[in-house]
Design an enzyme around this catalytic site. Structure first.
Site, PDB file in Angstrom:
ATOM      1  N   ASP A  15     -41.527  -1.472 -19.165  1.00  0.00           N
ATOM      2  CA  ASP A  15     -40.863  -2.530 -18.395  1.00  0.00           C
ATOM      3  C   ASP A  15     -41.681  -3.817 -18.346  1.00  0.00           C
ATOM      4  O   ASP A  15     -41.954  -4.360 -17.260  1.00  0.00           O
ATOM      5  CB  ASP A  15     -40.576  -2.065 -16.958  1.00  0.00           C
ATOM      6  N   GLU A 187     -29.445  -3.283 -15.519  1.00  0.00           N
ATOM      7  CA  GLU A 187     -30.639  -3.332 -14.671  1.00  0.00           C
ATOM      8  C   GLU A 187     -31.619  -4.339 -15.271  1.00  0.00           C
ATOM      9  O   GLU A 187     -31.297  -5.077 -16.191  1.00  0.00           O
ATOM     10  CB  GLU A 187     -31.272  -1.942 -14.586  1.00  0.00           C
TER      11      GLU A 187
END
Length: 539
Positions: A15, A187
């Site tokens: 991420d 997301e």
């Protein structure tokens, strides 16, 4: 320009959020249940990176005791507003089932090294928060929105609201500005502004092999947002033979000379089962802004294994043997982390040149276990340590572990039979979700003298793991069978699809489930990278 091989941050570094401040680049990555929280790497050339800090390092900022596996710190976003750094993050307390408990926080610092502030609570409406600093001085907070009524997933779009730093809270109207595409599971939002357009970069498709980066834009920050002509600017979902799989969750950065790049997560699967033992890693791709004001990935959307960067990479340190010693004046080496607790003094100390682990709960505990480990960053490696431990029964055990989570580990322990005779015992828990049980029958234990240090080692060559041991002044010899190292992976992490997010670690552990705090002393720890013919996509 020199060609550099992806990933730029090998091993569990998921991420990525990237920011440039002058000539300095910083990448923040998720750490989940591993403490301290958030890894921040620094580079001046996008090719060579150094871990400089883990900013969430005290109890007032982060306490993950009780957090399940693969919960904790998700998808941090690192930004700079010209005066200070801003870091937003989620501390996920529950993720499985219909409900997710996802408090989001903000910390700030005048420099990347800190001091980082205590957190300000923002909201809990969803995870993967991001902060955008608009050119008019306003700040905007986005996160994915969850709705427990949705089936089969609770992902309900990207939510936007203004953040007022003066009052320290969200203010004004709140709106869902983007619902994603048919790929679903939207997301990981990041907002940008360029030539009067607001751009929204998101992740979709979950974290497995359908993952992707989706780009959308609008003239108004509130939308409506139109999707990119390609929809997905990075994805491997339609390229099963690509070296970099599970590609998605990215962030865009511009260089001082006007070039553009995107960092993104990716996995390098091995074996016929496509298992990513190194977890989700950080890769980089060159991009460009087209005449239509859309961002495109060069040679995309499938990510490239090799990429042109401003500098070549020095891999000398990457391939060097790392011998860790323990000096109380220097503290624990930055390569090491532990699990969940903000009170490390309760699980380890460094005394007289030894790492002393204080026996706490069983290996795999979600609350307080004494386990100190470093990331596996190579497909093949050796690890070694020497332990001094005097167990009196089977509830005392300490030693060397290759660890993914409570459901998946291999553990060579110094322990004792119920009669007090010291012995070596291998414990393994192979993909046993949801029970998390040891695999039975256990390998027959090996009796050893009740006193004296024991040298413990393991080798991993591709998917093969072998343990070794030696008593003092002896040579290492094998113990136990060859195990399947590939199960120390996201794909076997004990959860349903899209549910395991970390990577394999190797390190030292100590348990005393009698509750008497028996201690194990470790002289050193060695991590030695190895080349192996099966490692097709090694850096």
């Amino acid at each position: 320009m020199p060609q550099v091989r992806n990933p730029i941050l090998p091993g569990f570094n998921a991420d990525p959020s990237i920011v440039r401040v002058g000539d300095d680049y910083y990448i923040a990555t998720s750490t989940f249940e591993w403490y301290p929280g958030v890894q921040i790497h620094h580079s001046n050339d996008l090719a060579n990176w150094e871990l400089v800090t883990r900013p969430l390092n005290r109890k007032s900022q982060l306490d993950m005791r009780g957090n399940p596996d693969s919960c904790g710190v998700w998808a941090p976003c690192l930004t700079y507003d010209g005066k200070k750094f801003w870091l937003v993050y989620t501390d996920v307390k529950r993720k499985d089932g219909s409900f997710k408990d996802t408090p989001n926080y903000i910390v700030t610092a005048p420099s990347i090294e800190g001091p980082w502030s205590d957190p300000i609570y923002v909201n809990s409406s969803g995870f993967d928060p991001s902060l955008f600093h608009d050119d008019d001085g306003r700040k905007w907070f986005v996160n994915m929105l969850q709705d427990h009524r949705r089936r089969p997933r609770s992902f309900a779009g990207i939510r936007l609201q203004e953040w007022d730093p003066k009052v320290g809270k969200l203010v004004g109207p709140v709106k869902t500005i983007f619902y994603g595409t048919e790929l679903d599971l939207v997301e990981g939002p990041h907002l940008y502004k360029r030539n009067g357009w607001y751009y929204l970069l998101t992740a979709e498709g979950g974290t497995a092999y359908e993952h992707a980066c989706t780009l959308a834009r609008s003239r108004d920050i509130w939308g409506p947002y139109e999707t990119h002509p390609q929809k997905y600017i990075i994805t491997s979902k339609d390229a099963p033979l690509a070296a970099l799989q599970r590609a998605g969750h990215g962030d865009i950065v511009d260089t001082p000379d006007g070039k553009s790049y995107i960092v993104h997560l990716a996995g390098r699967p091995t074996t016929q089962f496509r298992r990513c033992v190194l977890g989700r890693e950080t890769a980089i791709q060159e991009g460009y802004w087209g005449d239509d004001d859309w961002f495109y990935v060069k040679n995309g959307p499938v990510p490239s294994l090799y990429i042109d960067l401003p500098a070549s990479r020095d891999d000398t340190k990457y391939w060097a043997e790392q011998r860790y010693t323990f000096d109380s004046g220097n503290g624990l080496h930055k390569d090491f982390q532990w699990l969940r607790t903000p009170e490390p003094e309760r699980i380890f100390t460094i005394e007289d040149g030894k790492l002393q682990l204080i026996g706490r709960e069983s290996i795999g505990s979600w609350f307080e276990q004494s386990l100190v480990a470093r990331r596996q960053t190579h497909f093949s490696y050796d690890a070694e340590t020497v332990v001094d431990f005097s167990p009196t029964d089977e509830r005392h055990f300490a030693g060397l572990t290759a660890y993914y989570c409570r459901y998946n580990f291999y553990y060579l322990t110094v322990t004792a039979h119920s009669n007090g005779q010291r012995e070596l015992l291998i414990m393994s828990s192979e993909a046993s979700w949801p029970e998390g049980r040891l695999k039975f029958p256990l390998v027959e234990p090996v009796q050893i003298p009740n006193e004296g240090k024991v040298r413990l080692a393991l080798t991993i060559r591709g998917k093969q793991l072998q343990f070794y041991y030696a008593l003092e002044e002896e040579e290492l010899k094998k113990i136990g069978p060859v195990y399947d190292a590939s199960i120390l992976s996201d794909e076997c992490g004990g959860h349903q699809a899209h549910g395991s997010f970390t990577g394999a670690f190797v390190g030292m552990a100590c348990s005393d489930i009698n509750g008497t705090e028996l201690r194990a002393r470790f002289d050193y720890f060695i991590y030695r990278p190895a080349h192996h013919e099966s490692d097709r996509y090694e850096v």
